[in-house]
Design an enzyme around this catalytic site. Structure first.
Site, short mmCIF file in Angstrom:
data_model
loop_
_atom_site.label_atom_id
_atom_site.label_comp_id
_atom_site.label_asym_id
_atom_site.label_seq_id
_atom_site.Cartn_x
_atom_site.Cartn_y
_atom_site.Cartn_z
N LYS A 124 0.81 -1.22 0.00
CA LYS A 124 0.00 0.00 0.00
C LYS A 124 0.84 1.26 0.00
O LYS A 124 0.30 2.36 -0.15
CB LYS A 124 -0.93 0.01 1.23
CG LYS A 124 -1.81 -1.21 1.35
CD LYS A 124 -2.61 -1.46 0.08
CE LYS A 124 -3.31 -2.81 0.12
NZ LYS A 124 -2.40 -3.96 0.19
N SER A 517 -4.55 -11.24 -2.37
CA SER A 517 -3.12 -10.96 -2.31
C SER A 517 -2.53 -11.15 -3.70
O SER A 517 -3.04 -11.92 -4.52
CB SER A 517 -2.46 -11.93 -1.34
OG SER A 517 -1.08 -12.02 -1.56
#
Length: 612
Positions: A124, A517
């Site tokens: 992120k 993921s």
């Protein structure tokens, strides 16, 4: 001509107090008037992708000072998705992206910095900094910490290349002994750096090359290799140069919104599709485009996915290929080079380091350059020694991988598949679309139909899979895990890993309004939009409903007639679109604040404050 932003705080009689404070940080008379460059670091001891960044911010700062700028470093937060996985910690991962973007804006605008170098790496952090760069639109250069070396282990006389996902799958597989699980665990993540496959972190760092905001090699040069130091050194000099070009020569071509234009976003997405990047990249690309006020949507991604082939398969799509192998094959510039040969990118987009992306490709693609310096750069190899230290080894491959028929990077004429590595599916269960990483889907299940096994959370899905409640042929539906419904849009790596461990990786599908993921493979369809909490059809699915998935034709359909769906919708309207089962989940004020403004994944899960 634009004035240096920093002069707001460094010039004029009334800024005596501010100058006094600047002096207390070490600035001298001769520094006032120089460009103040923010060094946006993300060092933390929590994350292997960031554990080696502590001294690298000061490395960049020294180069900025040597080039005639003033460097001021600050840090952002960084969440490790792998450590946060499988428990409520994952609720914080995606919202941390907005916190990172906001924190960069806060620091840069509060102190009137003129430009910035963004030192990112993991999932992120790169997206958050990218959003900030496009929001602020001041000169910016990205340099990431680099990928981890792949793990190597000998099990039962056979050598295996490993990564984090192998450890997770082995741990859930009853057929793998405790001893072997421990060996795999100890070998899976041997060095500092972002996890070694084409997972989210590496995908995003590769995309910054295609966007034109980072130097060649940013996405693929190993964190441990001495060659990576040059990227940090050059970033320090480069940012001072482009800051001066903007503020002193009024050259707006160096600004992030000029470089990362819609055409550049199309280049980045074409790369993403060609290399089979993480599905999370779609979320982050959409969010970055939103911040830059660029009209780039799921429709653009769908259009590109139909014409760009898959030119590279890296773990998790191909278990024995990792970022070190991509680098040996020429890295991102060589994938872009193959796309260029196929007429699939825009060569004319500017970059921070070259006049155009086409110029950069001509110089850095190992199949077209005559530069021995470039070729030697891509011979950088793993050292094979566990370490948390950057630039600690200088191993070289004897030969480059230039095989474009059977190598790690393929030509447009010899692709892994004519369809790209990512696809957008639409249908009554995903009216605004959903995403699947086709590079990780076995050809035998590109078309799949099965009964729904419905779970109201990731936690209940994990319990169901481990309790053998999911059978071959089922479509696992995990809902109320979207940006608003989670909140935070959890990654579903554990459910997909456990399906693999149960031998169901090629026998089941999984669809969710959550996300996956970058380590996920299999028929895993995420980002279903609208999400259940926003009244999406995924919230109307019932146990046993048939769901048809057709990747070649880009469709996903809940086989329930409209009248029945309307009746179910009326029932859900009355219930307020909440999970049927009570979830033991502590949603804090911080998470509630994110959920209050979060949009569905088709808009990048950005916050909608009603001002656009």
């Amino acid at each position: 001509m634009p004035a240096y932003r920093s002069r707001t705080t460094t010039h004029g009689r009334n800024m005596a107090g501010a100058r006094g404070l600047w002096r207390a940080t070490g600035m001298k008379d001769s520094d006032f008037g120089k460009p103040i460059i923010a060094v946006v670091n993300s060092f933390t001891q929590f994350v292997p992708g960031h554990v080696h960044l502590k001294d690298l911010g000061q490395l960049v700062a020294r180069e900025i000072e040597a080039a005639g700028g003033v460097a001021k470093e600050f840090n952002t937060i960084a969440v490790d998705d792998g450590i946060a996985m499988g428990h409520d910690g994952m609720l914080y991962s995606l919202p941390s992206r907005e916190i990172i973007a906001d924190s960069v804006e806060y620091m840069v605008n509060a102190h009137c910095a003129d430009a910035m170098v963004c030192i990112s790496n993991c999932d992120k952090i790169t997206p958050g900094m990218l959003m900030a760069a496009l929001r602020l639109n001041i000169p910016a250069v990205f340099v990431s910490g680099g990928p981890m070396e792949a793990g190597k282990v000998v099990l039962h006389g056979k050598t295996h290349a490993l990564d984090l996902v192998d450890a997770m799958v082995a741990a859930a597989d009853d057929k793998v002994s405790d001893e072997d699980v421990q060996i795999i665990e100890r070998s899976a993540c041997p060095t500092c750096g972002s996890c070694s496959g084409m997972f989210t972190a590496n995908s995003m760092n590769c995309l910054t090359e295609a966007l034109g905001l980072s130097l060649p090699g940013n996405g693929s040069t190993l964190a441990t290799h001495a060659d990576r130091k040059r990227l940090f050194v050059e970033a320090g000099h480069l940012i001072v140069d482009i800051a001066r070009r903007y503020y002193e020569q009024e050259d707006e071509r160096v600004l992030p919104r000029s470089i990362a234009s819609k055409q550049a976003f199309e280049n980045a997405m074409a790369l993403d599709i060609a290399m089979g990047g993480s599905t999370n990249t779609v979320l982050h690309i959409l969010a970055a485009a939103y911040e830059g006020e660029i009209d780039f949507t799921m429709d653009d991604i769908d259009r590109l996915s139909r014409k760009v082939p898959c030119l590279s398969k890296v773990a998790p799509a191909k278990a024995d290929v990792h970022m070190e192998d991509v680098h040996r094959a020429g890295g991102i510039m060589s994938i872009l080079g193959e796309l260029d040969k196929g007429g699939l990118i825009n060569r004319d987009c500017p970059t921070v380091h070259a006049e155009t992306l086409g110029d950069a490709i001509d110089r850095w693609d190992i199949t077209r350059t005559s530069s021995e310096t470039v070729r030697n750069f891509f011979r950088a190899a793993p050292g094979g020694i566990p370490t948390q230290t950057a630039f600690s080894q200088a191993a070289r491959w004897d030969e480059l991988d230039t095989d474009r028929q059977n190598g790690v990077i393929r030509s447009v004429e010899h692709p892994f598949s004519k369809d790209g590595g990512l696809a957008v599916l639409k249908g009554n269960i995903a009216l605004d679309g959903c995403i699947v990483k086709t590079a990780g889907v076995d050809e035998s299940i590109l078309k799949f139909s099965g009964p729904a096994r419905v779970f109201e959370s990731q936690d209940s899905a994990v319990k169901g899979i481990l309790a053998n409640e999911v059978k071959a042929g089922d479509v696992v539906v995990i809902r109320y895990e979207g940006p608003k419904g989670g909140p935070g849009m959890q990654e579903m790596l554990y459910p997909t890993s456990y399906l693999k461990s149960k031998g169901l990786g090629k026998a089941c599908a999984l669809i969710t309004d959550g996300r996956f993921s970058g380590g996920t493979s299999g028929l895993s369809i995420g980002h279903v939009s609208p999400e259940a909490a926003n009244g999406g059809t995924i919230g109307l699915v019932r146990e046993g409903d048939m769901i048809d998935i057709d990747i070649p034709n880009r469709t996903i359909v809940l086989r329930v007639d409209e009248a029945e769906l309307a009746a179910r919708r009326k029932e859900q309207d009355a219930k307020g679109w909440k999970p049927v089962e009570q979830r033991k989940r502590r949603v804090t004020t911080a998470l509630k604040a994110y959920a209050a403004f979060a949009t569905s994944a088709d808009r990048g899960a950005v916050r909608d404050l009603g001002d656009r």
